[in-house]
Design a protein around this motif. Structure first.
Motif, PDB file in Angstrom:
ATOM      1  N   GLY A 173       8.111 -27.580 -14.301  1.00  0.00           N
ATOM      2  CA  GLY A 173       8.415 -28.626 -15.283  1.00  0.00           C
ATOM      3  C   GLY A 173       7.171 -29.237 -15.896  1.00  0.00           C
ATOM      4  N   HIS A 174       6.236 -29.672 -15.044  1.00  0.00           N
ATOM      5  CA  HIS A 174       4.980 -30.250 -15.542  1.00  0.00           C
ATOM      6  C   HIS A 174       3.976 -29.158 -15.901  1.00  0.00           C
ATOM      7  CE1 HIS A 174       5.836 -34.425 -15.045  1.00  0.00           C
ATOM      8  NE2 HIS A 174       5.883 -34.424 -13.717  1.00  0.00           N
ATOM      9  N   GLY A 175       3.793 -28.214 -14.962  1.00  0.00           N
ATOM     10  CA  GLY A 175       2.714 -27.231 -15.092  1.00  0.00           C
ATOM     11  C   GLY A 175       2.919 -26.228 -16.212  1.00  0.00           C
ATOM     12  N   VAL A 176       4.156 -25.805 -16.445  1.00  0.00           N
ATOM     13  CA  VAL A 176       4.399 -24.823 -17.509  1.00  0.00           C
ATOM     14  C   VAL A 176       4.979 -25.502 -18.756  1.00  0.00           C
ATOM     15  CG1 VAL A 176       5.675 -22.748 -18.173  1.00  0.00           C
ATOM     16  CG2 VAL A 176       4.683 -22.909 -15.894  1.00  0.00           C
ATOM     17  N   CYS A 177       6.171 -26.103 -18.623  1.00  0.00           N
ATOM     18  CA  CYS A 177       6.846 -26.667 -19.801  1.00  0.00           C
ATOM     19  C   CYS A 177       6.090 -27.871 -20.367  1.00  0.00           C
ATOM     20  CB  CYS A 177       8.268 -27.090 -19.432  1.00  0.00           C
ATOM     21  SG  CYS A 177       9.276 -25.727 -18.838  1.00  0.00           S
ATOM     22  N   GLY A 178       5.629 -28.749 -19.453  1.00  0.00           N
ATOM     23  CA  GLY A 178       4.938 -29.963 -19.898  1.00  0.00           C
ATOM     24  C   GLY A 178       3.618 -29.659 -20.579  1.00  0.00           C
ATOM     25  N   LEU A 179       2.840 -28.770 -19.995  1.00  0.00           N
ATOM     26  CA  LEU A 179       1.561 -28.395 -20.612  1.00  0.00           C
ATOM     27  C   LEU A 179       1.810 -27.727 -21.964  1.00  0.00           C
ATOM     28  CD1 LEU A 179      -0.843 -27.043 -17.823  1.00  0.00           C
ATOM     29  CD2 LEU A 179      -0.463 -29.384 -18.611  1.00  0.00           C
ATOM     30  N   ALA A 180       2.861 -26.895 -22.052  1.00  0.00           N
ATOM     31  CA  ALA A 180       3.162 -26.205 -23.312  1.00  0.00           C
ATOM     32  C   ALA A 180       3.568 -27.198 -24.399  1.00  0.00           C
ATOM     33  CB  ALA A 180       4.274 -25.173 -23.096  1.00  0.00           C
ATOM     34  N   ARG A 229       1.898 -37.043 -19.735  1.00  0.00           N
ATOM     35  CA  ARG A 229       2.312 -37.266 -18.347  1.00  0.00           C
ATOM     36  C   ARG A 229       2.226 -35.974 -17.536  1.00  0.00           C
ATOM     37  NH1 ARG A 229       5.663 -41.269 -16.276  1.00  0.00           N
ATOM     38  NH2 ARG A 229       7.165 -39.782 -15.494  1.00  0.00           N
ATOM     39  N   SER A 230       2.623 -34.871 -18.151  1.00  0.00           N
ATOM     40  CA  SER A 230       2.579 -33.594 -17.446  1.00  0.00           C
ATOM     41  C   SER A 230       1.143 -33.132 -17.212  1.00  0.00           C
ATOM     42  CB  SER A 230       3.339 -32.533 -18.230  1.00  0.00           C
ATOM     43  OG  SER A 230       4.719 -32.818 -18.212  1.00  0.00           O
ATOM     44  N   MET A 231       0.273 -33.392 -18.193  1.00  0.00           N
ATOM     45  CA  MET A 231      -1.131 -33.012 -18.006  1.00  0.00           C
ATOM     46  C   MET A 231      -1.718 -33.795 -16.839  1.00  0.00           C
ATOM     47  SD  MET A 231      -2.716 -32.662 -21.798  1.00  0.00           S
ATOM     48  CE  MET A 231      -1.737 -32.104 -23.173  1.00  0.00           C
ATOM     49  N   ALA A 232      -1.438 -35.100 -16.795  1.00  0.00           N
ATOM     50  CA  ALA A 232      -1.961 -35.939 -15.707  1.00  0.00           C
ATOM     51  C   ALA A 232      -1.393 -35.489 -14.366  1.00  0.00           C
ATOM     52  CB  ALA A 232      -1.620 -37.407 -15.975  1.00  0.00           C
ATOM     53  N   ALA A 233      -0.092 -35.202 -14.322  1.00  0.00           N
ATOM     54  CA  ALA A 233       0.546 -34.779 -13.072  1.00  0.00           C
ATOM     55  C   ALA A 233      -0.020 -33.436 -12.606  1.00  0.00           C
ATOM     56  CB  ALA A 233       2.059 -34.676 -13.259  1.00  0.00           C
ATOM     57  N   THR A 234      -0.177 -32.501 -13.541  1.00  0.00           N
ATOM     58  CA  THR A 234      -0.667 -31.167 -13.182  1.00  0.00           C
ATOM     59  C   THR A 234      -2.088 -31.232 -12.635  1.00  0.00           C
ATOM     60  OG1 THR A 234       0.731 -30.207 -14.900  1.00  0.00           O
ATOM     61  CG2 THR A 234      -1.018 -28.810 -14.019  1.00  0.00           C
TER      62      THR A 234
END
Lengths: 153, 117
Positions: free
Chosen positions: A114-121, A126-131
């Motif tokens: 969710g964060h690492g693939v979809c969020g970064l894409a 928020r996803s960049m920070a979480a990853t």
């Protein structure tokens, strides 16, 4: 470097990406596994469960299909052709680690998909920070468990 | 195929000071690249094929829950080499430690849901 492993990684990554794109294109949903499956188990949302069940079925049957097809498509380190690797520790360690994975992805609203693939894409902040956070912490955890405490897990 | 269902590969990737295994860089790079391009094509259509709208997170702020959760997940991931997807995908090769991890993960999800409701 193991070129075959890298090539398989590349192809597997493309397939993961295509699955995320398909889920967004077809149903308009983020392919975040902790959200999809966690939501299915803990909330059983009415009218919003069938696609989660289908995703779960696909997730489990995918590796079985690769095994059935054969042809050395698996990518387990040191075991050419194997698809599913052995756990790196015993039951107590896995209980502890599993609790942290569930709690962490539940509170942090996502995991590597969710964060690492979809969020970064989506270039979502928020996803960049979480990853970055879970990658750095995981690297530090492996460093401590393997090189500081020694013996490894 | 990617090697994500092998905890040894995942831990080898996270072990940057040891015998580093770069495989997962290719997995993540290819997955993000494919999704980046594919999402743009899909969003350009306006609506999904079988649904009325795209359901995307709208939250923007970086709060303690997000970063604390990500950090807890990082410890669990670093200890086991399993993130949720590959752990579930490995059910076909079920072992007792994997079963323990999956059960604890579901308990973790349940606690997290209780805490945030």
């Amino acid at each position: 470097m193991d070129e075959m492993a890298s090539l398989h990684g590349l192809l597997g990554g493309v397939l993961i990406g295509l699955s995320a794109v398909w889920l967004m294109g077809a149903l308009g949903r983020i392919a975040g596994i902790s959200g999809i499956i966690g939501g299915l188990i803990t909330q059983r949302p009415k009218g919003d469960s069938a696609w989660r069940m289908a995703f779960l079925a696909g997730l489990i049957s995918g590796p079985l299909l690769v095994m059935a097809v054969g042809g050395g498509l698996g990518n387990v380190a040191g075991v050419p052709g194997a698809v599913i690797g052995e756990p790196a520790g015993g039951v107590p360690l896995m209980l502890f680690a599993g609790l942290l994975v569930g709690l962490g992805t539940g509170l942090g609203s996502g995991c590597t998909s969710g964060h690492g693939v979809c969020g970064l894409a989506r270039l979502a902040p928020r996803s960049m920070a979480a990853t970055v956070t879970f990658l750095v912490v995981a690297i530090a955890t492996v460093y401590v468990s393997r090189h500081v405490i020694g013996g490894g897990v | 195929m990617s090697g994500m269902t092998d905890p040894a590969r995942v831990l080898g990737f996270l072990d940057i000071t040891g015998a580093w295994d770069p495989t997962l860089i290719f997995v993540l790079g290819a997955a993000v690249g494919t999704t980046f391009v594919g999402y743009r094509l899909v969003f350009a259509r306006g609506t999904p094929l079988f649904s009325t709208k795209f359901q995307l997170p709208t939250k923007q702020e970086l709060d303690a829950k997000l970063l604390g959760g990500a950090a807890l997940f990082g410890v669990g991931w670093g200890l086991s080499g399993y993130c949720p997807g590959p752990a579930i995908a490995s059910v076909g090769g079920l072992t007792l430690p994997l079963l323990a991890l999956l059960a604890a993960m579901v308990l973790g999800w349940w606690i997290a849901q209780r805490l945030t409701r």
